[in-house]
Scaffold this motif. Structure first.
Motif, PDB file in Angstrom:
ATOM      1  N   ALA A   9     -63.122  23.825   7.430  1.00  0.00           N
ATOM      2  CA  ALA A   9     -62.083  24.786   7.039  1.00  0.00           C
ATOM      3  C   ALA A   9     -60.746  24.086   6.811  1.00  0.00           C
ATOM      4  N   GLY A  10     -60.693  22.793   7.057  1.00  0.00           N
ATOM      5  CA  GLY A  10     -59.460  22.033   6.873  1.00  0.00           C
ATOM      6  C   GLY A  10     -59.323  21.549   5.441  1.00  0.00           C
ATOM      7  N   PHE A  11     -58.379  20.661   5.235  1.00  0.00           N
ATOM      8  CA  PHE A  11     -58.035  20.230   3.876  1.00  0.00           C
ATOM      9  C   PHE A  11     -59.197  19.479   3.204  1.00  0.00           C
ATOM     10  N   ILE A  12     -59.618  18.354   3.768  1.00  0.00           N
ATOM     11  CA  ILE A  12     -60.659  17.548   3.114  1.00  0.00           C
ATOM     12  C   ILE A  12     -62.034  18.191   3.318  1.00  0.00           C
ATOM     13  N   GLY A  13     -62.279  18.696   4.530  1.00  0.00           N
ATOM     14  CA  GLY A  13     -63.580  19.319   4.807  1.00  0.00           C
ATOM     15  C   GLY A  13     -63.856  20.473   3.867  1.00  0.00           C
ATOM     16  N   PHE A  31     -68.908  23.856  10.557  1.00  0.00           N
ATOM     17  CA  PHE A  31     -68.650  24.053  11.993  1.00  0.00           C
ATOM     18  C   PHE A  31     -67.185  23.724  12.245  1.00  0.00           C
ATOM     19  N   ASP A  32     -66.392  24.732  12.585  1.00  0.00           N
ATOM     20  CA  ASP A  32     -64.940  24.518  12.696  1.00  0.00           C
ATOM     21  C   ASP A  32     -64.376  25.442  13.765  1.00  0.00           C
ATOM     22  N   LYS A  33     -63.432  24.906  14.512  1.00  0.00           N
ATOM     23  CA  LYS A  33     -62.801  25.693  15.591  1.00  0.00           C
ATOM     24  C   LYS A  33     -61.757  26.660  15.046  1.00  0.00           C
ATOM     25  N   LEU A  34     -61.297  26.404  13.822  1.00  0.00           N
ATOM     26  CA  LEU A  34     -60.179  27.159  13.233  1.00  0.00           C
ATOM     27  C   LEU A  34     -58.930  27.011  14.105  1.00  0.00           C
ATOM     28  N   THR A  35     -58.465  25.778  14.228  1.00  0.00           N
ATOM     29  CA  THR A  35     -57.179  25.521  14.887  1.00  0.00           C
ATOM     30  C   THR A  35     -56.073  25.948  13.919  1.00  0.00           C
ATOM     31  N   TYR A  36     -54.829  25.647  14.254  1.00  0.00           N
ATOM     32  CA  TYR A  36     -53.716  25.977  13.352  1.00  0.00           C
ATOM     33  C   TYR A  36     -53.962  25.404  11.949  1.00  0.00           C
ATOM     34  N   GLY A  57     -66.693  26.986  16.194  1.00  0.00           N
ATOM     35  CA  GLY A  57     -66.983  26.288  17.444  1.00  0.00           C
ATOM     36  C   GLY A  57     -66.138  25.042  17.583  1.00  0.00           C
ATOM     37  N   ASP A  58     -66.130  24.535  18.809  1.00  0.00           N
ATOM     38  CA  ASP A  58     -65.290  23.383  19.161  1.00  0.00           C
ATOM     39  C   ASP A  58     -66.200  22.157  19.286  1.00  0.00           C
ATOM     40  N   ILE A  59     -65.825  21.051  18.639  1.00  0.00           N
ATOM     41  CA  ILE A  59     -66.659  19.841  18.725  1.00  0.00           C
ATOM     42  C   ILE A  59     -66.670  19.240  20.133  1.00  0.00           C
ATOM     43  N   CYS A  60     -65.766  19.683  20.995  1.00  0.00           N
ATOM     44  CA  CYS A  60     -65.783  19.200  22.384  1.00  0.00           C
ATOM     45  C   CYS A  60     -66.723  20.028  23.261  1.00  0.00           C
ATOM     46  N   HIS A  79     -68.745  14.269   9.725  1.00  0.00           N
ATOM     47  CA  HIS A  79     -67.836  14.637  10.815  1.00  0.00           C
ATOM     48  C   HIS A  79     -66.380  14.436  10.383  1.00  0.00           C
ATOM     49  N   LEU A  80     -65.727  15.568  10.058  1.00  0.00           N
ATOM     50  CA  LEU A  80     -64.320  15.508   9.639  1.00  0.00           C
ATOM     51  C   LEU A  80     -63.377  16.181  10.615  1.00  0.00           C
ATOM     52  N   ALA A  81     -63.887  17.010  11.525  1.00  0.00           N
ATOM     53  CA  ALA A  81     -62.994  17.752  12.421  1.00  0.00           C
ATOM     54  C   ALA A  81     -62.144  16.775  13.221  1.00  0.00           C
ATOM     55  N   GLU A  83     -57.770  16.307  14.962  1.00  0.00           N
ATOM     56  CA  GLU A  83     -56.326  16.530  14.891  1.00  0.00           C
ATOM     57  C   GLU A  83     -55.822  15.446  13.940  1.00  0.00           C
ATOM     58  N   SER A  84     -55.065  15.840  12.902  1.00  0.00           N
ATOM     59  CA  SER A  84     -54.827  14.890  11.807  1.00  0.00           C
ATOM     60  C   SER A  84     -53.364  14.588  11.486  1.00  0.00           C
ATOM     61  N   HIS A  85     -52.420  15.221  12.174  1.00  0.00           N
ATOM     62  CA  HIS A  85     -51.030  15.047  11.750  1.00  0.00           C
ATOM     63  C   HIS A  85     -50.292  14.061  12.659  1.00  0.00           C
ATOM     64  N   PRO A 157     -50.377   7.424  18.124  1.00  0.00           N
ATOM     65  CA  PRO A 157     -51.432   8.075  18.908  1.00  0.00           C
ATOM     66  C   PRO A 157     -52.545   8.603  18.002  1.00  0.00           C
ATOM     67  N   TYR A 158     -52.191   9.110  16.819  1.00  0.00           N
ATOM     68  CA  TYR A 158     -53.233   9.587  15.888  1.00  0.00           C
ATOM     69  C   TYR A 158     -54.174   8.449  15.506  1.00  0.00           C
ATOM     70  N   SER A 159     -53.599   7.345  14.996  1.00  0.00           N
ATOM     71  CA  SER A 159     -54.485   6.283  14.493  1.00  0.00           C
ATOM     72  C   SER A 159     -55.248   5.615  15.631  1.00  0.00           C
ATOM     73  N   SER A 161     -56.374   7.200  18.270  1.00  0.00           N
ATOM     74  CA  SER A 161     -57.504   8.085  18.605  1.00  0.00           C
ATOM     75  C   SER A 161     -58.595   7.989  17.539  1.00  0.00           C
ATOM     76  N   LYS A 162     -58.203   7.802  16.287  1.00  0.00           N
ATOM     77  CA  LYS A 162     -59.218   7.643  15.234  1.00  0.00           C
ATOM     78  C   LYS A 162     -59.924   6.287  15.401  1.00  0.00           C
ATOM     79  N   ALA A 163     -59.175   5.255  15.752  1.00  0.00           N
ATOM     80  CA  ALA A 163     -59.798   3.947  15.972  1.00  0.00           C
ATOM     81  C   ALA A 163     -60.822   4.051  17.103  1.00  0.00           C
ATOM     82  N   ASN A 187     -54.272   8.044   2.120  1.00  0.00           N
ATOM     83  CA  ASN A 187     -53.667   9.387   2.143  1.00  0.00           C
ATOM     84  C   ASN A 187     -54.228  10.265   1.038  1.00  0.00           C
ATOM     85  N   ASN A 188     -54.773  11.398   1.423  1.00  0.00           N
ATOM     86  CA  ASN A 188     -55.289  12.357   0.449  1.00  0.00           C
ATOM     87  C   ASN A 188     -54.191  13.331   0.038  1.00  0.00           C
ATOM     88  N   TYR A 189     -54.360  13.905  -1.136  1.00  0.00           N
ATOM     89  CA  TYR A 189     -53.495  15.011  -1.558  1.00  0.00           C
ATOM     90  C   TYR A 189     -54.289  15.876  -2.514  1.00  0.00           C
TER      91      TYR A 189
HETATM   92  P1  NAD Z   1     -57.031  18.989   8.650  1.00  0.00           P
HETATM   93  O1  NAD Z   1     -56.090  18.896   9.790  1.00  0.00           O
HETATM   94  O2  NAD Z   1     -56.592  19.620   7.383  1.00  0.00           O
HETATM   95  O3  NAD Z   1     -58.362  19.758   9.101  1.00  0.00           O
HETATM   96  C1  NAD Z   1     -58.977  19.533  10.327  1.00  0.00           C
HETATM   97  C2  NAD Z   1     -60.000  20.636  10.560  1.00  0.00           C
HETATM   98  O4  NAD Z   1     -60.671  20.365  11.783  1.00  0.00           O
HETATM   99  C3  NAD Z   1     -59.385  22.023  10.672  1.00  0.00           C
HETATM  100  O5  NAD Z   1     -60.136  22.952   9.916  1.00  0.00           O
HETATM  101  C4  NAD Z   1     -59.480  22.332  12.162  1.00  0.00           C
HETATM  102  O6  NAD Z   1     -59.631  23.723  12.434  1.00  0.00           O
HETATM  103  C5  NAD Z   1     -60.716  21.548  12.547  1.00  0.00           C
HETATM  104  N1  NAD Z   1     -60.725  21.174  13.969  1.00  0.00           N
HETATM  105  C6  NAD Z   1     -59.719  20.596  14.670  1.00  0.00           C
HETATM  106  N2  NAD Z   1     -60.074  20.428  15.945  1.00  0.00           N
HETATM  107  C7  NAD Z   1     -61.354  20.898  16.057  1.00  0.00           C
HETATM  108  C8  NAD Z   1     -62.276  20.999  17.119  1.00  0.00           C
HETATM  109  N3  NAD Z   1     -61.967  20.580  18.359  1.00  0.00           N
HETATM  110  N4  NAD Z   1     -63.510  21.497  16.866  1.00  0.00           N
HETATM  111  C9  NAD Z   1     -63.842  21.925  15.633  1.00  0.00           C
HETATM  112  N5  NAD Z   1     -62.991  21.889  14.583  1.00  0.00           N
HETATM  113  C10 NAD Z   1     -61.759  21.376  14.798  1.00  0.00           C
HETATM  114  O7  NAD Z   1     -57.533  17.488   8.410  1.00  0.00           O
HETATM  115  P2  NAD Z   1     -57.910  16.766   7.027  1.00  0.00           P
HETATM  116  O8  NAD Z   1     -56.676  16.269   6.390  1.00  0.00           O
HETATM  117  O9  NAD Z   1     -58.837  17.627   6.261  1.00  0.00           O
HETATM  118  O10 NAD Z   1     -58.700  15.503   7.593  1.00  0.00           O
HETATM  119  C11 NAD Z   1     -60.105  15.549   7.778  1.00  0.00           C
HETATM  120  C12 NAD Z   1     -60.567  14.222   8.352  1.00  0.00           C
HETATM  121  O11 NAD Z   1     -60.206  13.168   7.469  1.00  0.00           O
HETATM  122  C13 NAD Z   1     -59.930  13.899   9.694  1.00  0.00           C
HETATM  123  O12 NAD Z   1     -60.914  13.302  10.512  1.00  0.00           O
HETATM  124  C14 NAD Z   1     -58.842  12.895   9.358  1.00  0.00           C
HETATM  125  O13 NAD Z   1     -58.605  12.019  10.424  1.00  0.00           O
HETATM  126  C15 NAD Z   1     -59.452  12.192   8.171  1.00  0.00           C
HETATM  127  N6  NAD Z   1     -58.473  11.630   7.227  1.00  0.00           N
HETATM  128  C16 NAD Z   1     -57.555  12.430   6.600  1.00  0.00           C
HETATM  129  C17 NAD Z   1     -56.673  11.874   5.680  1.00  0.00           C
HETATM  130  C18 NAD Z   1     -55.670  12.720   4.930  1.00  0.00           C
HETATM  131  O14 NAD Z   1     -54.900  12.180   4.143  1.00  0.00           O
HETATM  132  N7  NAD Z   1     -55.641  14.037   5.093  1.00  0.00           N
HETATM  133  C19 NAD Z   1     -56.700  10.511   5.415  1.00  0.00           C
HETATM  134  C20 NAD Z   1     -57.641   9.731   6.082  1.00  0.00           C
HETATM  135  C21 NAD Z   1     -58.536  10.294   6.969  1.00  0.00           C
END
Ligand code: NAD
Length: 349
Positions: A9-13, A31-36, A57-60, A79-81, A83-85, A157-159, A161-163, A187-189
């Motif tokens: 439900a997020g940007f790239i997913g 499968f998405d928790k629908l966070t902010y 649902g929550d991936i945790c 697996h894209l879920a 915290e991304s900001h 902290p973001y990078s 946690s991803k590492a 960076n995606n857009y």
């Molecule tokens: P986003 O923040 O737009 O979307 C994240 C989605 O994950 C949201 O729909 C949110 O509800 C869901 N989510 C968050 N916590 C969750 C949880 N505990 N359980 C289930 N769902 C949960 O992120 P995005 O920009 O679409 O990024 C997707 C992936 O790509 C991320 O792993 C990010 O690290 C990676 N990424 C993004 C970019 C970018 O430029 N946007 C660049 C490189 C990598």
């Protein structure tokens, strides 16, 4: 194939979900928790398909992940879920460790348990594809590119946690033989980008007549990747990538942040001129830089091009024009998010 998408439900997913339903015959479970950061309006266009289903649902939450995987019986987990900001990770790193590290561990543990129980032929074909970022490699100077062999050196902290999550995925491949794939992208857009991120933030603020805040001199360089190019890369990797391998995905579009903002202003000046005759560029202001702000990221995407035949189709100029026009045509999507204060500055530490 049946594709289990976390964070759909997020940007790239959501771009991946729309792409898979609209352009392939694959089935998708989102499968998405629908966070902010997640809203189902991003997948409205495909939600009526009988090849699409959604589970909140929550991936945790191991039980929820277990039930969703057992019910869907995926061939692929993408697996894209997360915290991304980055700015939010400066204010509240705990959520990033929880979702990105513990959540990825939970996904790996549940995927492995499922994978061990399926028939031999299915086990061979199964893939766990983890989507990560080029930010794990740290920051570049004026020259050079990140390759798949660049040592990890995360700074935020973001990078970090991803590492951590990337290392867990790699360990599950080496230790348990789980067929894993990792992609690290720039960076995606594009459409449905949450309006706290640079490009949609600038469009929203420009239209509102607000100042356009640029960190420091705006000389940080990012390699911009149009989201629809990215999701074609993801499909190529989970369909044809070699298990155990990492692929860098980049747009060959290095731009300074200040250039990005000027480009957006120039497009808006042309397609939605200011009523007072001024230029949107007059709204640009400099604000204190983000703490620990990485100077430059740039990707060498030779491997995915040579091995899987993927290349970006959009240049920055064509992609950003499409993006600005999309935001002008979809104010009903992003205005409520802006009203909910998504555009407030965060991460000043
Ligand atoms: P986003 O923040 O737009 O979307 C994240 C989605 O994950 C949201 O729909 C949110 O509800 C869901 N989510 C968050 N916590 C969750 C949880 N505990 N359980 C289930 N769902 C949960 O992120 P995005 O920009 O679409 O990024 C997707 C992936 O790509 C991320 O792993 C990010 O690290 C990676 N990424 C993004 C970019 C970018 O430029 N946007 C660049 C490189 C990598």
């Amino acid at each position: 194939m049946r594709i289990f998408v976390t964070g759909g439900a997020g940007f790239i997913g959501s771009a991946l979900v729309r792409h898979l339903i609209e352009n392939t015959g694959h089935e998708v479970l989102n499968f998405d928790k629908l966070t902010y950061a997640g809203t189902l309006t991003t997948v409205e266009a495909v939600a009526g398909s009988d090849r699409y289903r959604f589970v909140q649902g929550d991936i945790c939450d191991a039980d929820a992940v277990h039930a969703a995987i057992a019910g869907f019986r995926p061939d692929i987990v993408t697996h894209l879920a997360a915290e991304s900001h980055v700015d939010r990770s400066i204010d509240g790193p705990g959520a990033f460790v929880q979702t990105n590290v513990v959540g990825t561990y939970t996904m790996l543990a549940e995927a492995r348990a499922y994978w061990q129980g399926i028939a031999d032929s299915e086990r061979q074909a199964f893939r766990f594809h983890h989507i990560s970022t080029d930010e794990v490699y740290g920051s570049l100077g004026d020259t050079g590119l990140f390759t798949e062999d660049t040592p990890y050196d995360p700074r935020s902290p973001y990078s970090a946690s991803k590492a951590g999550s990337d290392h867990l995925v790699s360990a599950w491949g080496h230790t348990y033989g789980l067929p894993v794939l990792v992609t690290n992208c720039s960076n995606n857009y594009g459409p449905y980008h949450f309006p706290e991120k640079l490009i949609p933030l600038m469009i929203a603020k420009a239209l509102a007549g607000d100042p356009l805040p640029v960190y420091g001199k705006g000389d940080q360089v990012r390699d911009w990747l149009y989201v629809e190019d990215h999701v074609r890369a993801l499909q190529a990797v989970f369909e044809r990538g070699r298990p155990g391998r990492t692929y860098n995905v980049g747009g060959n579009n290095e731009k300074q942040n200040i250039t990005v903002v000027h480009t957006i202003c120039a497009i808006l000046d042309r397609v939605r001129p200011r009523t007072d005759g001024g230029s949107y560029a007059d709204q640009i202001i400099s604000v204190a830089d983000r703490p620990g702000h990485d100077k430059r990221y740039a990707i060498d995407a030779t491997r995915i091009r040579d091995e899987l035949g993927w290349e970006p189709r959009e240049t920055f100029e064509t992609g950003v024009e499409k993006t600005v026009r999309w935001y002008l045509d979809h104010e009903d999507w992003w205005r409520p998010l802006v009203a909910a204060k998504a555009t407030e500055r965060r991460g000043v530490a």
